[in-house]
Enzyme design. Structure first.
Site, PDB file in Angstrom:
ATOM      1  N   LYS A 187       4.590  23.589 -19.332  1.00  0.00           N
ATOM      2  CA  LYS A 187       3.462  24.504 -19.547  1.00  0.00           C
ATOM      3  C   LYS A 187       2.165  23.706 -19.552  1.00  0.00           C
ATOM      4  O   LYS A 187       1.917  22.903 -20.454  1.00  0.00           O
ATOM      5  CB  LYS A 187       3.576  25.248 -20.884  1.00  0.00           C
ATOM      6  CG  LYS A 187       2.558  26.391 -20.936  1.00  0.00           C
ATOM      7  CD  LYS A 187       2.380  26.975 -22.314  1.00  0.00           C
ATOM      8  CE  LYS A 187       1.360  26.239 -23.120  1.00  0.00           C
ATOM      9  NZ  LYS A 187       0.001  26.201 -22.538  1.00  0.00           N
ATOM     10  N   GLU A 262       2.578  13.151 -28.700  1.00  0.00           N
ATOM     11  CA  GLU A 262       1.452  12.239 -28.492  1.00  0.00           C
ATOM     12  C   GLU A 262       0.219  13.008 -28.927  1.00  0.00           C
ATOM     13  O   GLU A 262      -0.145  14.008 -28.302  1.00  0.00           O
ATOM     14  CB  GLU A 262       1.392  11.810 -27.027  1.00  0.00           C
ATOM     15  CG  GLU A 262       0.608  10.533 -26.820  1.00  0.00           C
ATOM     16  CD  GLU A 262      -0.837  10.809 -26.498  1.00  0.00           C
ATOM     17  OE1 GLU A 262      -1.663  10.768 -27.444  1.00  0.00           O
ATOM     18  OE2 GLU A 262      -1.131  11.067 -25.328  1.00  0.00           O
ATOM     19  N   CYS A 296      -7.674  10.865 -26.310  1.00  0.00           N
ATOM     20  CA  CYS A 296      -7.072  10.671 -27.636  1.00  0.00           C
ATOM     21  C   CYS A 296      -7.270   9.253 -28.144  1.00  0.00           C
ATOM     22  O   CYS A 296      -7.207   9.008 -29.339  1.00  0.00           O
ATOM     23  CB  CYS A 296      -5.613  11.074 -27.621  1.00  0.00           C
ATOM     24  SG  CYS A 296      -4.755  10.464 -26.190  1.00  0.00           S
ATOM     25  N   GLU A 393     -11.147  13.809 -35.860  1.00  0.00           N
ATOM     26  CA  GLU A 393     -11.233  13.623 -34.412  1.00  0.00           C
ATOM     27  C   GLU A 393     -12.185  14.683 -33.845  1.00  0.00           C
ATOM     28  O   GLU A 393     -11.945  15.882 -34.004  1.00  0.00           O
ATOM     29  CB  GLU A 393      -9.852  13.776 -33.789  1.00  0.00           C
ATOM     30  CG  GLU A 393      -9.867  13.484 -32.305  1.00  0.00           C
ATOM     31  CD  GLU A 393      -8.491  13.601 -31.665  1.00  0.00           C
ATOM     32  OE1 GLU A 393      -7.791  14.591 -31.944  1.00  0.00           O
ATOM     33  OE2 GLU A 393      -8.135  12.714 -30.878  1.00  0.00           O
TER      34      GLU A 393
END
Ligand code: ADP
Length: 491
Positions: A187, A262, A296, A393
């Site tokens: 997906k 991850e 990331c 973040e």
């Protein structure tokens, strides 16, 4: 590839908008759609089919058939590798078009997309080479027995990927899964389905049998959640937000699915006064602003030794103000738009928090232009460790500069985060470099460089930045089951 070698690509054509199930392009059972937006204008590029649980179920059945009854489960490992080499060659042949489509859909510059395409081809070839080298062992057991191990596919794997590196994340997921002989339901992120669909077309052309690669576009809460809940998906490999990983972990518990994650980061990038300062300025700039901070591993906590701090920030600010932000398809552009209105709003929210919590805004801190989702490269100085902009973040072009005095202090502060994806140190002192590399809690440590990621080396997170490793031989562990076979010898 250098930007000088690139010319502006023609506006890419969207060829495919359906779901790929069993090598056929089909409409979703419930007829859902999603709008794919051009982040540099906010305009709709294409209306794409949005799958739901019913489509996921069809895809899983096709993937199961391919594994248990199709040719895929029977073919030689070397032939699996050949199919993957074939796909890599096709991707390489269409790299320019794929890069342009990637830039149009996710907003990364054409230079960055071109770089990603090299990574995609390298990854597919690297894992194609592994396909016939995934070996078991013979084991010297007690007694008159022969014991050996077989490495077999986990089964049907569900792969859920994000919008920041749509093609590269697909390749990181496809590579080890296919090398180990699994079948796939993938997906793409709802924001960026277009290039994955093009890869689906190329996979059919490369000769992958029906059911091996299935692609279900759709929303996370519907199609994604249905994948996680499906009893016949054996494993979920996920890249995305830590909060989503928590939801997936809870939902995967019901079927005890294997999961690998991850996730995000708040990576410390530490510059000592004894570093090559020119290289460190370039490196710190690249660390945060590469792909507009939508990475990331972004070096979003920039620790700078007090002795050089003022000059360092001034040099960064000069570069930030000169950065060319604009149309991602223009080869001269250095930074494209953020991916969505949602991300733009989130970034500006954190800029507001940085100001209200008392950090010094040195550069940027605002939207660029009045259409599309552009943000000016932003620097906050004199940030404190407990401010929101130093903890959370942001996933945007916002760097927090944190001055420091000693090695011990900065190492402790670097580790004072719930994340642990990457870290970097800039110094000419080999002792400091190795000690930092040993002490910092991060899955990747860079010394005098940043964002150097190669398909051959393991990649993943300590702490809340992930579980498991992608890339390298390490990823194969997560896509194979080890079976022990024991044979009685003689009577
Ligand atoms: P981001 O905040 O960067 O968009 P997300 O974690 O929301 O990160 O999205 C990453 C991927 O996870 C996307 O493909 C998204 O559709 C999917 N996703 C989001 N929510 C869920 C969920 N509840 N279950 C499974 N997949 C999800």
């Amino acid at each position: 590839m250098s930007q000088a070698l690139l010319s502006r690509p023609a506006r890419p054509i969207v060829r495919q908008t359906k779901l790929l199930i069993d090598n056929r392009w089909v409409d979703p059972v419930e007829g859902g759609t999603l709008e794919t937006i051009d982040p540099s204008t906010g305009e709709v590029i294409a209306i794409v089919a949005a799958g739901t649980a019913a489509d996921v179920d069809k895809a899983v059945k096709a993937a199961r058939r391919a594994l248990d009854h199709g040719p895929w489960g029977q073919i030689d490992a070397a032939e699996r590798g050949n199919l993957m080499f074939g796909l890599a060659n096709l991707v390489e042949g269409h790299a320019k078009d794929l890069a342009a489509l990637e830039s149009l859909n996710c907003g990364k510059t054409i230079a960055d997309s071109t770089g990603d395409l090299e990574g995609v081809v390298n990854t597919l070839r690297y894992y194609a080479g592994w396909a016939d080298k995934i070996e078991g062992k013979t084991v010297p057991v007690r007694g008159n027995f022969l014991s050996y191990t077989l490495r077999q596919p986990v089964g049907v794997v569900g792969q859920i990927i994000p919008w920041n590196f749509p093609l590269l994340m697909l390749a990181w997921k496809f590579g080890p899964a296919l090398a180990c002989g699994n079948t796939i339901v993938l997906k793409p992120a709802e924001q960026t389905p277009l290039t994955a669909l093009r890869i689906g077309e190329l996979a059919i052309e490369a000769g992958f049998p029906p059911g091996v690669i299935n692609i279900i576009n759709g929303y996370g809460e519907t199609a994604g959640a249905a994948m996680v809940a499906h009893p016949d998906i054996d494993k979920i490999a996920f890249t995305g937000h830590v909060d989503t990983a928590k939801i997936i972990t809870r939902q995967a518990a019901d079927t005890l699915k294997r999961t690998t994650f991850e996730l995000g980061g708040k990576s410390p990038n530490v510059v000592f006064a004894d570093a090559d300062i020119d290289a460190a300025v370039e490196g710190a700039f690249h660390a945060i602003y590469f792909h507009g901070g939508q990475c990331c591993t972004a070096g979003s906590r920039l620790f700078v030794e007090k002795k050089i701090h003022a000059e360092f920030v001034e040099r960064l600010a000069t570069k930030a103000k000169a950065r060319k932000v604009g149309d991602p398809l223009d080869p001269a552009t250095q930074q494209g738009p953020q991916v969505s209105q949602e991300q733009l709003d989130k970034i500006l929210h954190y800029v507001g928090l940085g100001k209200s919590e008392g950090a010094t805004l040195v550069s940027g801190g605002e939207r660029s232009g009045d259409k599309g989702f552009f943000v000016a490269p932003t620097i906050f100085d004199n940030v404190k460790d407990d401010m929101a902009i130093a903890r959370d973040e942001i996933f945007g072009p916002v760097v927090s500069v944190l001055p420091f005095s000693t090695f011990e202090e900065v190492t402790e502060r670097a580790n004072n985060t719930s994340y642990g994806l990457a870290a970097a140190i800039w110094t000419k002192d080999i002792d400091k470099a190795h000690l930092f590399a040993r002490q910092v809690k991060a899955g990747t440590v860079w010394v005098n460089c940043y964002h150097v990621v190669d398909t051959t080396t393991p990649f993943g997170g300590f702490k809340m930045s992930g579980q498991g490793r992608e890339n390298g031989e390490a990823a194969l562990e997560h896509y194979s089951e080890t079976k022990t076979v024991t044979i009685k010898l003689g009577s």
